[in-house]
Motif scaffolding. Sequence first.
Motif, short mmCIF file in Angstrom:
data_model
loop_
_atom_site.label_atom_id
_atom_site.label_comp_id
_atom_site.label_asym_id
_atom_site.label_seq_id
_atom_site.Cartn_x
_atom_site.Cartn_y
_atom_site.Cartn_z
N UNK A 107 -13.03 3.97 -2.82
CA UNK A 107 -13.48 2.90 -3.67
C UNK A 107 -13.41 3.14 -5.08
N UNK A 108 -12.03 4.01 -5.40
CA UNK A 108 -11.90 3.98 -6.94
C UNK A 108 -12.00 2.77 -7.77
N UNK A 109 -12.18 2.95 -9.00
CA UNK A 109 -12.10 1.73 -9.64
C UNK A 109 -10.68 0.98 -9.78
N UNK A 110 -10.70 -0.29 -10.11
CA UNK A 110 -9.59 -0.86 -9.92
C UNK A 110 -8.61 -0.14 -11.02
N UNK A 111 -7.17 -0.04 -10.44
CA UNK A 111 -6.32 0.62 -11.57
C UNK A 111 -6.17 2.07 -11.86
N UNK A 112 -6.53 2.63 -10.47
CA UNK A 112 -6.48 4.15 -10.43
C UNK A 112 -5.50 4.59 -9.29
N UNK A 113 -4.85 3.77 -8.90
CA UNK A 113 -3.78 4.10 -7.84
C UNK A 113 -4.23 4.26 -6.53
N UNK A 114 -4.97 3.51 -5.96
CA UNK A 114 -5.44 3.42 -4.62
C UNK A 114 -4.37 3.41 -3.54
N UNK A 115 -3.43 2.34 -3.80
CA UNK A 115 -2.24 2.10 -2.88
C UNK A 115 -1.20 3.38 -3.04
N UNK A 116 -1.06 4.00 -3.98
CA UNK A 116 -0.45 5.24 -4.25
C UNK A 116 -0.86 6.34 -3.21
N UNK A 117 -2.16 6.44 -3.35
CA UNK A 117 -2.71 7.58 -2.62
C UNK A 117 -2.70 7.26 -1.17
N UNK A 118 -2.69 5.97 -0.62
CA UNK A 118 -2.61 5.48 0.78
C UNK A 118 -0.98 6.10 1.24
N UNK A 119 -0.12 5.57 0.40
CA UNK A 119 1.15 5.77 0.72
C UNK A 119 1.61 7.28 0.77
N UNK A 120 1.11 7.95 -0.20
CA UNK A 120 1.15 9.51 -0.13
C UNK A 120 0.72 9.97 1.25
N UNK A 121 -0.40 9.46 1.58
CA UNK A 121 -1.02 10.06 3.06
C UNK A 121 -0.17 9.63 4.06
N UNK A 122 0.33 8.36 4.11
CA UNK A 122 1.20 7.89 5.00
C UNK A 122 2.52 8.97 5.28
#
Length: 841
Positions: A293-308
């Motif tokens: 639930x990080x703020x908008x613009x902090x790279x949540x999608x990149x974190x998910x791709x790194x996990x994947x």
Amino acid sequence: MLLPEIVQDSYSTSPGLPENEQVCYGMIYQVDVKLSEINMPKLNSKLQQEVQITAAEQILSFTVERKVDHLTIAFSDGVTLGLLSDSMFEALGPIMERESSFFLEGVASKNLLRDRIGKISKSSERKIRMDINLYGSRDTTKKIGDELSLKKVWLQKPDNYKTNFPYTNPHVVKFPEIKHVSAGVTDTRRTLDEKGQLAKQDKIQQIVSDVHVSLQRARELETTSGDRRLQTPLLDHQQRALTFMKQRESGNIPEKYRLWQKSSLEGQEMYIHRVTKTRSTLKPEEMGGGILADDMGMGKSLCLLALLLDTLDEGRQWAQQKHSEEYHNSAIERYSRATLVIVPSALLINNWLQEVRTHLGGALKWIKYHGVTREKDLDVLTDSDLIVTTYQTLCYEFGNKRSKLHKIEWYRVVLDEAHVIRRPSNTFHSTCLELEARSRWCLTGTPIQNRLLDIGALFAFLRADPFHNITQFRRFIVLPFEQGAGVVTDRLVLLYDSLCLRRNKDILCLPGTDERERPLQFSPEEMKQYQSTLRTLQRSMSEKVSQYDKHREFGLFQAQLQLRILCNHGTYQKPFSWKRMMLQIDESLAVGSGTSFEARCDGCEQPKPALVITTNSCGHFFCTSCLEYLEDILKPTDSMPCPRCHYKDAAKCLRTDAIPALNKNHRPHHRDALTRKLYFKDVGISTKMNALVHDVKDRMEEMKSIVFSCWTHTMDLVGRHLERAGIDYLRIDGDTLMSKRQHVLDEFDKDSGSRVLLSEYSPVSMTTGTGAIGLNIPAARRVFILEPQWNPSVENQAIARTTRLNQKEKVLVIRYRIEDTVETEMLSQQKEKRVIAKIAW
């Protein structure tokens, strides 16, 4: 969010009214009363004796007495019923001691009280709730109102009060120029009146703010470097997010953040849930996903791709093991190592795939599951690493019993902008819950938007035992909140720290924003039209007294919307016409509250903005997203069926070329000429438009600008003024095709592109809804907010589109307001809400 009651400045002393006249200030809604130690049968008998018949209801009236350190509620003969809460004593006790004319009255329905008392079985449940009416001298109304406001106690229109006392509420929203006609204009008999609803929202925001401040886990996470194949190095906060996500998927969670706590009970080892106190003799597994639930613009999608990328091997091993198991779910035909990502729109699919290309290169096998050519072979689908689809596609297939995605058990399912499923009653929520997966993730910057139940819906999707059953969340979180229990914050902190990672942009030390106000004065011509409109609205309200239609009430709120529109349009706005009344209101209702006025789409059954398209033949409503989805799956020569009755009567349909929003040659910002002619004069004066053009032109070559407004017609007028000034601009609104929006943003992002972008707040366009959630506008260094919003979080979300990672300079935010109009009061209230909330939405 409902809005405050809009009436005249009712606490000012009118000519001919004595200042020492006794009045009713209003009601405090449903205050907790702790019952005294009186036995229940005796209490029931006492209630029966105290019945007072009022308006065909059995209403009880109680006196309120001030003691040394508490307030008591008593029957008419002085027998004590119970004690008011400490917060009520703190707020009301000093006034009762100081003001000799000030007194309180408890009011409650006898039947409701007897029903509640009959359910009390133990001493800890000895609580009831009742309304408290406030009475006092007219000349102290404002003083008492201000004092109560400081204590966050809000007065509402009383349901039952001593009618020989005039009703004079100091907490109404005051627009002195709008005369109060009759209580019947705004008396819609809501459970909570407008101010009460605002007070409830403020309380929710305060709880969320307190929860965020109390979180500890984010500060204690270690860093985890991404896989070597990751082409974009993770920042420190993203490495800590990766650690959190791996802990949640593996179940290797630090003991202090586990929800099931090891304990010993009667010599037996037990595990007790820290919120619900549920017991288990076996150690429950706490694994399977969570909320980022990080703020908008902090790279949540990149974190998910790194996990994947980091768990590709684990995914393959899990799928192979599941295939080899003897027992399987009969509804599941395949097991896949893949991560299924569900996004709000086709445009967001492209965003995700662009992220994959940027950060992962060719390290993944991915599939875009959308449109008529989407993959249908289960073997191909399961032999992939990433599949991206939309909520609409998922619901469309599931509703027609043809969902390929529900026949696969996934290694991981991810909901992007997961607050889309925040309403448990909608089809997005139920459809996503039916997916089977080893791990489940929610990505959202706003897990709680307007209700605590918002995050409860996400916990249900995560299947976080025991909150996989949303009734448990209602029981242990929502109900205690409504009853005023102080345990809610502590319980939410436990749940957040275990299941959710929440950080705001403050940890990034970005340049942030420089926010300024731009006060303006109407020209004499504009003020004359403003006053004329006031008189017309007054006549409208006079004619509407005692009339109420819940869908098209033309009351004080709508009157205020008309005045807001006039602040933008000035004398370009044609004088108010009874024949055009509903034409002007429809759009205002859609976004006037700062959130949206919603209708339910008959296609996807989701709440959508009121600006929807309907089939001429069958009368069903369907939203732009559903229309675009149907266009994707139909051949060019096909007619477009109504999503609701397609299989009942194929003759009831529209052709795609009959819908302007879907016509490829349609230019959305060149609106229908007849509409413009009905709405605007050819010439006029708009102080706000003139100021905007002047400000946009200033240093235009140095800084790109984005202009936000909540009305399509205002965007038309802005466009006319920019064109007249020779300023090239781009525009995105609810009529802009999904397929065109990214092109517009890409053009704006180019150094050689247009210097100005116009955007609505409308949920179908840019900021707050499923139309373009997650879109970024980092090219803009100036943001112009044309009109204030009731809900400041709407503006915050719009501004946040421009403040992202790697931001180098501050973003200049300019807010316009017309002095001595409704906008002045709106900004004043907005500032109060910002102080209360202190939340980066």
